[in-house]
Write an enzyme that holds these catalytic residues in place. Structure first.
Site, PDB file in Angstrom:
ATOM      1  CB  VAL A  18      80.383  50.316  39.885  1.00 10.24           C
ATOM      2  CG1 VAL A  18      80.261  50.406  41.405  1.00 10.24           C
ATOM      3  CG2 VAL A  18      80.801  51.663  39.318  1.00 10.24           C
ATOM      4  CE  LYS A 109      76.839  60.469  37.801  1.00  9.23           C
ATOM      5  NZ  LYS A 109      77.319  59.087  37.809  1.00  9.23           N
ATOM      6  CD  GLU A 133      79.966  58.428  51.242  1.00  9.96           C
ATOM      7  OE1 GLU A 133      80.248  59.467  50.604  1.00  9.96           O
ATOM      8  OE2 GLU A 133      79.545  58.438  52.409  1.00  9.96           O
ATOM      9  CB  VAL A 136      78.295  62.811  45.741  1.00  9.40           C
ATOM     10  CG1 VAL A 136      79.133  64.080  45.579  1.00  9.40           C
ATOM     11  CG2 VAL A 136      76.838  63.095  45.446  1.00  9.40           C
ATOM     12  CB  ILE A 140      85.586  61.437  47.903  1.00 12.42           C
ATOM     13  CG1 ILE A 140      86.651  61.577  46.811  1.00 12.42           C
ATOM     14  CG2 ILE A 140      85.781  62.476  48.992  1.00 12.42           C
ATOM     15  CD1 ILE A 140      86.554  62.881  46.045  1.00 12.42           C
ATOM     16  N   GLY A 191      89.269  56.762  27.546  1.00 13.50           N
ATOM     17  CA  GLY A 191      88.186  56.234  28.368  1.00 13.50           C
ATOM     18  C   GLY A 191      87.748  57.153  29.488  1.00 13.50           C
ATOM     19  CD  GLU A 194      80.617  57.014  29.227  1.00 16.20           C
ATOM     20  OE1 GLU A 194      80.525  56.241  28.239  1.00 16.20           O
ATOM     21  OE2 GLU A 194      80.882  56.627  30.385  1.00 16.20           O
ATOM     22  CE  LYS A 209      79.054  62.642  40.220  1.00 16.85           C
ATOM     23  NZ  LYS A 209      80.393  62.570  39.584  1.00 16.85           N
TER      24      LYS A 209
END
Length: 432
Positions: A18, A109, A133, A136, A140, A191, A194, A209
């Protein structure tokens, strides 16, 4: 105009999938972002415990450090993006950043579900922004719409597919007629899962979530440790085939409902009608379905994970915070848990139920089982009788009308003790 900063500096803690996605978006779309904010957004510093690992993007290595304190204590950094995950040490980093006058964006989360309230309160008291944001639904937009666009609504129900791994597994099981373990191995190789899939397949991720969404939607804190959680390990090819025959699909659903001022929050596999909007959500996609008054039904749909989807949401939060800095309006949207509502136990849940059981193949079996259901005030809407291919053995599938959980549980305990019943093979709730 005097308040507009020519440069707003960002620090990123955690430079994995990320974090790299966020950095890449800032480099690719720098001009468009500057025009939308009115300031140049610059990633001034990036912290990661493993600075030498290969990364999929080109970046200026001079900004990389192994010490998050260099970001938290840098007076020139305005916004900190925490992207390492987990509770410790992320919670300490975020709290320190807030207390150092920095605004925070996170994708964490687990932290939000377990400790988000104290961080939101701290940020609110200091008029600092704390946005999440990405916690979750990945890319989206759902948190901000619930807090702003739907702020004038009474949210009655939130129902979603919020874990891409389990949705991929269930989709592939249905499409390829493969068993859980085989598809899980395939998902790990691609992938999508996990090496240790517990967090996904046992429902922990979805529970975090839905706890976050419910707390926002119902304006009350939700203790994630009290959220009922059940994973998908027991879903078999037989259940998927029978669900199809009955007009349903099986999904791992995260469900939150407000009923007479109390909350139901739960995660478990559920059968949903094939014509329900959530039934068409497949593979790694996520969707959140909301029923609210007066707007009615809404569904938010898209990719729930990945560098681009999650990075997009993090950057969106950072842009919002940067705009707030320039307009002097930070701290507007803080903790929304204004009330203390009771979280109901599963004993108070009422829905339809699918039950599959193995029995002896002789006259009177179905009658004996239906008598037990009737004695516990559980009425039946559908029965399928199937041959197992084994001499003297049969299988029956039961779908109940709406019934309380305790009544179904008592029925199954008594049915399991019947001489004609070999085993109760599975029990799945049905959400219409």
């Amino acid at each position: 105009k005097d308040k507009v900063k020519p440069v707003i500096n960002v620090g990123i803690i955690g430079f994995g999938v990320v974090g790299c996605g966020v950095y890449d978006i800032f480099q690719r779309n720098a001009r468009a972002i500057e025009l939308r904010v009115g300031s140049k957004l610059v990633v001034k510093r990036v912290a990661d415990t493993d600075p030498d690992r290969p990364r999929p993007i080109e970046f200026d290595r001079s900004i990389l450090t192994t010490n998050p304190e260099e970001i938290i204590n840098d007076p020139e950094i305005d916004i900190v993006a925490e992207l390492i995950g987990g509770v410790d040490p992320a919670q300490d980093y975020i709290m320190a950043a807030i207390r150092n006058g920095k605004h925070v964006v996170t994708a964490n989360k687990e932290l939000l579900a377990k400790s988000g309230h104290s961080l939101l309160v701290e940020a609110g008291e200091r008029k600092q922004d704390f946005y999440f944001e990405t916690s979750v639904g990945g890319g989206i937009p759902i948190i901000n719409p619930m807090k702003t666009s739907l702020a004038g609504n009474h949210i009655r129900e939130i129902k979603g597919i919020v874990n891409g791994t389990t949705n991929y597994i269930l989709t592939r099981m249905a499409e390829e007629e493969k068993d859980f373990e085989e598809v899980l191995t395939e998902a790990q190789a691609l992938g999508y899962a996990e090496r240790d899939p517990t967090n996904d397949v046992d429902g922990h991720d979805a529970a975090y979530k839905i706890a976050i969404l419910a707390s926002i939607g119902f304006m009350s804190r939700v203790d994630v440790s009290e959220v009922y959680r059940e994973g998908i390990r027991n879903i078999t090819q037989k259940d998927i085939a029978y669900a199809k025959e009955l007009g349903y699909k099986i999904k791992l659903l995260a469900i939150a409902k407000e009923i007479d001022g109390q909350m139901q929050v739960r995660v478990h596999p559920a059968m949903i009608p094939v014509n329900h909007p959530l039934a068409s959500v497949s593979h790694v996609y996520n969707a959140i379905y909301i029923n609210a008054d007066p707007v009615g039904n809404l569904m938010f749909y898209g990719r729930g994970a990945g560098a681009e989807a999650a990075g997009s949401a993090v950057v969106g939060d950072i842009i919002d915070v940067a705009r707030n800095i320039n307009t002097g309006s930070t701290g507007r949207i803080s903790c929304t848990c204004f009330e203390e509502k009771v979280l109901q136990s599963m004993d108070e849940v009422q829905c339809k139920h699918y039950i599959r059981m193995k029995t002896t193949d002789k006259p009177g079996v179905l009658s004996a089982i239906s008598t037990v259901f009737g004695a516990n005030n559980v009425s039946i809407t559908a029965v399928l009788a199937k041959s197992t291919g084994e001499p003297g053995s049969a299988e029956s599938i039961w779908v109940t009308h709406t019934a309380p959980e305790p009544s179904v549980r008592l029925s199954l305990e008594a049915i399991s003790a019947l001489p004609v019943v070999t085993e109760v093979s599975n029990w799945i709730r049905v959400e219409e």
